[in-house]
Design an enzyme around this catalytic site. Structure first.
Site, PDB file in Angstrom:
ATOM      1  N   GLY A  49      23.330  29.340   4.062  1.00  0.00           N
ATOM      2  CA  GLY A  49      24.228  30.432   4.073  1.00  0.00           C
ATOM      3  C   GLY A  49      23.760  31.430   3.052  1.00  0.00           C
ATOM      4  O   GLY A  49      23.830  30.915   1.902  1.00  0.00           O
ATOM      5  N   ASP A 220      21.461  38.063   6.299  1.00  0.00           N
ATOM      6  CA  ASP A 220      20.750  37.288   5.125  1.00  0.00           C
ATOM      7  C   ASP A 220      19.855  38.536   4.318  1.00  0.00           C
ATOM      8  O   ASP A 220      19.839  38.336   3.279  1.00  0.00           O
ATOM      9  CB  ASP A 220      19.609  36.512   5.906  1.00  0.00           C
TER      10      ASP A 220
HETATM   11  O1  MRU Z   1      19.512  29.178   7.929  1.00  0.00           O
HETATM   12  P1  MRU Z   1      20.842  29.400   7.462  1.00  0.00           P
HETATM   13  O2  MRU Z   1      21.809  28.276   8.132  1.00  0.00           O
HETATM   14  O3  MRU Z   1      20.945  29.522   6.065  1.00  0.00           O
HETATM   15  O4  MRU Z   1      21.387  30.768   8.185  1.00  0.00           O
HETATM   16  C1  MRU Z   1      22.550  31.439   7.890  1.00  0.00           C
HETATM   17  C2  MRU Z   1      22.741  32.610   8.588  1.00  0.00           C
HETATM   18  O5  MRU Z   1      21.913  33.265   9.124  1.00  0.00           O
HETATM   19  C3  MRU Z   1      24.234  33.386   8.297  1.00  0.00           C
HETATM   20  O6  MRU Z   1      24.331  34.096   9.318  1.00  0.00           O
HETATM   21  C4  MRU Z   1      23.831  34.347   6.920  1.00  0.00           C
HETATM   22  O7  MRU Z   1      23.271  33.515   5.968  1.00  0.00           O
HETATM   23  C5  MRU Z   1      25.245  34.753   6.381  1.00  0.00           C
HETATM   24  S1  MRU Z   1      26.206  33.659   5.529  1.00  0.00           S
HETATM   25  C6  MRU Z   1      27.544  34.393   5.404  1.00  0.00           C
END
Ligand code: MRU
Length: 343
Positions: A49, A220
């Site tokens: 996240g 992200d």
């Molecule tokens: O690969 P991840 O689980 O880190 O991906 C996370 C996401 O795509 C979330 O939607 C993003 O980081 C926002 S978290 C508030």
């Protein structure tokens, strides 16, 4: 399972993280004691996240500084942490911020505390978007586990639940690593939000049958024109939402906006190991050696986003203007400081 699920803990110089890969079956905290362990926790998605990675990395840099007297070795280790994952800009943002500070640990603690206050503001600003009982589709995981605060997109639904708006979350399972099924459904349950789990491919029929009032996701990295990198499958949802005339919202803190990028074409997209697709829970679901395309993120064009929910308010198109306005706002830390000196 009612104990707090803090994704990151720091006390007495010890950095701990909840291994999110094991959820919901097991709650296990691990200690990250050196550069290899900090990088591995991020790269493996034990800590994940975008904002949560930033908070964890900030503490990680404080740990590394206390271990490493040699400035060159420290700089090299910090760079390894900064580049442990490429897409979430919060990671580089947090590392750069602590490296520029006089007191690294104090800055890491400030980043963590600010994230809570930022998430609370995002939740408050977002609830106006939803009518009572709205059925809101979300993807991946954007709750407290993903931010080390109160959450962004899911944080808005949690705030709506607290405000008595009784939202209904429609939770995409989010292949390949099932952050929706494993983490978002769990967080909905803990927040008392009624939720329905569906496979990612069910989004089209759910919308066609009138089961979805709105979509809200996290991000992200967001470019100056509103192009948004988020978990793979987000772009599909945005296209489907446009086709069915359903508003598609993105909730994210200012630290997720990359004001150096004109468009999403410049956002680096992480590609991950084929095994994440060919196996589920260690069991093969494709013939051994299958060729795989496994991008962890995609980029949703800004014109498909109805609004961005930030701690500073809700941004509407044209994004060239509203995002430039966001870039010019004072840092959240400055606003917090002003508020506390007024009180
Ligand atoms: O690969 P991840 O689980 O880190 O991906 C996370 C996401 O795509 C979330 O939607 C993003 O980081 C926002 S978290 C508030």
């Amino acid at each position: 399972m009612s104990e707090a699920l803090d994704p990151v803990r720091f006390a007495d110089g010890v950095l701990q993280y909840l291994d999110q890969r094991l959820l919901p079956a097991e709650i296990r905290y691990e200690t990250a004691q050196n550069c290899d362990e900090i990088v591995a926790a991020i790269a493996s998605l034990a800590v994940r996240g975008a904002p949560c990675i930033g908070v964890f990395a900030a503490y990680g840099i404080a740990v590394l500084r206390s271990l490493e007297r040699d400035d060159d070795a420290f700089a090299a280790a910090a760079m390894r942490v900064r580049t442990a994952r490429p897409t979430a800009v919060n990671l580089a943002w947090a590392v750069d911020r602590v490296l520029a500070a006089e007191d690294i640990l104090a800055e890491a603690l400030a980043i963590h505390a600010e994230q809570r206050s930022i998430d609370a503001a995002i939740g408050e600003n977002g609830i106006a978007l939803f009518a009572k009982g709205a059925r809101v589709l979300t993807h991946c995981n954007t709750g407290p586990l993903a931010t080390a605060g109160y959450g962004t997109a899911l944080g808005v639904l949690i705030a709506a639940q607290r405000a008595g708006l009784a939202p209904h979350a429609i939770v995409d399972e989010t292949r390949p690593l099932l952050q929706g099924a494993r983490l978002t459904y769990l967080e909905c349950r803990r927040a008392g939000i009624e939720a329905t789990l569906q496979v990612d491919a069910a989004a089209a029929i759910a919308m066609a049958r009138g089961r979805v009032d709105a979509v809200i996701v996290g991000a992200d990295r967001i470019a100056c024109n509103g192009d948004t990198a988020n978990k793979i499958g987000t772009y599909n949802l945005a296209i489907l939402a446009a086709h069915h005339h359903i508003p598609f919202y993105v909730a994210a803190p200012r630290s997720t906006f990359d004001f150096t990028l004109a468009s999403g074409a410049e956002i680096p997209i992480e590609e991950r190991a084929p095994e994440e697709v060919t196996a589920i829970g260690g069991r093969l679901v494709a013939p051994e050696g299958a060729a795989v395309f496994n991008p962890a993120f995609d980029v949703t064009p800004g014109h498909l986003v109805a609004a961005f929910v930030t701690e500073y308010g809700v941004l509407r198109p044209p994004y060239a203007e509203s995002i430039a306005g966001l870039a010019g706002r004072p840092q959240w830390s400055t606003l917090l400081h002003r508020e506390s000196s007024r009180a």
